[in-house]
Structures are given as C-alpha cells and as structure tokens.
Design a protein around this motif. Structure first.
Motif, PDB file in Angstrom:
ATOM      1  N   CYS A 110       0.851  -1.185   0.000  1.00 38.97           N
ATOM      2  CA  CYS A 110       0.000   0.000   0.000  1.00 38.97           C
ATOM      3  C   CYS A 110       0.890   1.239   0.000  1.00 38.97           C
ATOM      4  O   CYS A 110       1.829   1.335   0.802  1.00 38.97           O
TER       5      CYS A 110
ATOM      6  N   ASP B  16      -6.526  -5.070  -0.369  1.00 38.21           N
ATOM      7  CA  ASP B  16      -7.829  -4.554  -0.786  1.00 38.21           C
ATOM      8  C   ASP B  16      -7.587  -3.324  -1.665  1.00 38.21           C
ATOM      9  O   ASP B  16      -7.851  -2.200  -1.254  1.00 38.21           O
TER      10      ASP B  16
ATOM     11  N   ALA C 264      -7.380  -0.159  -4.043  1.00 30.58           N
ATOM     12  CA  ALA C 264      -8.358   0.876  -4.361  1.00 30.58           C
ATOM     13  C   ALA C 264      -7.643   2.086  -4.931  1.00 30.58           C
ATOM     14  O   ALA C 264      -6.430   2.239  -4.780  1.00 30.58           O
TER      15      ALA C 264
ATOM     16  N   PRO D 212      -4.697   0.850  -9.032  1.00 31.13           N
ATOM     17  CA  PRO D 212      -4.860   0.968  -7.580  1.00 31.13           C
ATOM     18  C   PRO D 212      -3.541   0.694  -6.858  1.00 31.13           C
ATOM     19  O   PRO D 212      -2.873  -0.291  -7.146  1.00 31.13           O
TER      20      PRO D 212
ATOM     21  N   ASN E  48      -4.661   0.457  -0.082  1.00 34.61           N
ATOM     22  CA  ASN E  48      -5.746  -0.347   0.447  1.00 34.61           C
ATOM     23  C   ASN E  48      -6.975   0.544   0.644  1.00 34.61           C
ATOM     24  O   ASN E  48      -6.858   1.734   0.968  1.00 34.61           O
ATOM     25  N   TYR E  49      -8.138  -0.038   0.456  1.00 35.06           N
ATOM     26  CA  TYR E  49      -9.398   0.710   0.453  1.00 35.06           C
ATOM     27  C   TYR E  49      -9.607   1.535   1.726  1.00 35.06           C
ATOM     28  O   TYR E  49      -9.804   2.749   1.655  1.00 35.06           O
TER      29      TYR E  49
ATOM     30  N   GLU F 216     -12.734   3.833  -4.983  1.00 36.27           N
ATOM     31  CA  GLU F 216     -13.332   2.610  -5.515  1.00 36.27           C
ATOM     32  C   GLU F 216     -12.373   1.432  -5.379  1.00 36.27           C
ATOM     33  O   GLU F 216     -11.173   1.571  -5.560  1.00 36.27           O
ATOM     34  N   ARG F 217     -12.947   0.282  -5.027  1.00 45.02           N
ATOM     35  CA  ARG F 217     -12.177  -0.957  -4.914  1.00 45.02           C
ATOM     36  C   ARG F 217     -11.930  -1.552  -6.292  1.00 45.02           C
ATOM     37  O   ARG F 217     -12.710  -1.358  -7.212  1.00 45.02           O
ATOM     38  N   ASP F 218     -10.860  -2.341  -6.389  1.00 39.24           N
ATOM     39  CA  ASP F 218     -10.595  -3.134  -7.593  1.00 39.24           C
ATOM     40  C   ASP F 218     -10.654  -4.595  -7.166  1.00 39.24           C
ATOM     41  O   ASP F 218      -9.649  -5.192  -6.776  1.00 39.24           O
ATOM     42  N   ASP F 219     -11.866  -5.168  -7.217  1.00 39.35           N
ATOM     43  CA  ASP F 219     -12.080  -6.544  -6.756  1.00 39.35           C
ATOM     44  C   ASP F 219     -11.352  -7.562  -7.617  1.00 39.35           C
ATOM     45  O   ASP F 219     -10.881  -8.580  -7.114  1.00 39.35           O
TER      46      ASP F 219
ATOM     47  N   ALA G  37      -7.769  -7.569  -6.499  1.00 34.53           N
ATOM     48  CA  ALA G  37      -7.705  -8.184  -5.167  1.00 34.53           C
ATOM     49  C   ALA G  37      -7.734  -9.706  -5.270  1.00 34.53           C
ATOM     50  O   ALA G  37      -6.967 -10.399  -4.591  1.00 34.53           O
TER      51      ALA G  37
END
Length: 108
Positions: free
Chosen positions: A9, A18, A20, A29, A32-33, A62-65, A68
């Motif tokens: 991060c 996580d 983001a 990203p 981390n979120y 916004e998350r990048d699932d 992840a």
C-alpha cells in the motif's frame, strides 16, 4: 501497458490486500481501500506521486475486486507483480514454474 508494481500500500506500506484508487485517478490501484478512505478525510488529493485527482468524499474511492482476487492467489511474501490490463503475474512466474532470467519476457 505492462508495469512492474509493488504489492505494498502506498500509504501504509503494508501488504496490498484490498486495492483501491480514486474514481478520477488514471493509474492502477496502489492503496488499500480503508487506508485510502481514511486519507480522504484529512487530505483531498490522491496520495500517489504525479496524480492530481481530487478525492473530495470517501465515496470517491473505488475498490478493484478483480485485482484483489489475483493478489490473493500470489504466494505470501511476493513483493512485486507484473500487471498488464487485467492480468497479474509474479516476476518469477515463467513457463513450467521456473524462474525467468532478465532477458526472458515475463508476459506471454
């Protein structure tokens, strides 16, 4: 575009679990979120060097699932990964599981 990215991060320097970024950011990203959401409560700009995107509200994060999910498949302790579009590979991931030398291509 293919880029070698750290799996840490950018804010906490902890493991990126996580991923983001800001909704207006053009980069991959790198935070981390929850860490990035907390950052937006104090500072209104993206923490990534060279990015001038504004993060005015916590919902601007916004998350990048997909990223992840791919990071979860990497062995523990992987420090860097090659990222090309939606594809993520560890630098050591060559054909038949052997380590690549500097002259071989990491992305196939």
């Amino acid at each position: 575009m293919c880029a070698l990215r750290p799996t840490r991060c950018a804010l906490s320097l902890g493991t990126l679990t996580d991923p983001a970024k800001g909704t207006r950011c053009a980069h991959l990203p790198q935070c981390n979120y929850e860490t990035l959401r907390e950052h937006t409560s104090h500072v209104r700009t993206c923490p990534v060097a060279g990015c001038v995107a504004l993060l005015q509200r916590s919902r601007d994060v916004e998350r990048d699932d997909a990223l992840a999910a791919q990071l979860r498949q990497l062995p523990l302790g992987t420090a860097r990964v090659w990222v090309r579009g939606a594809e993520v590979r560890a630098p050591w991931a060559g054909r038949a599981g052997r380590r690549l030398n500097d002259k071989e291509s990491l992305m196939v």
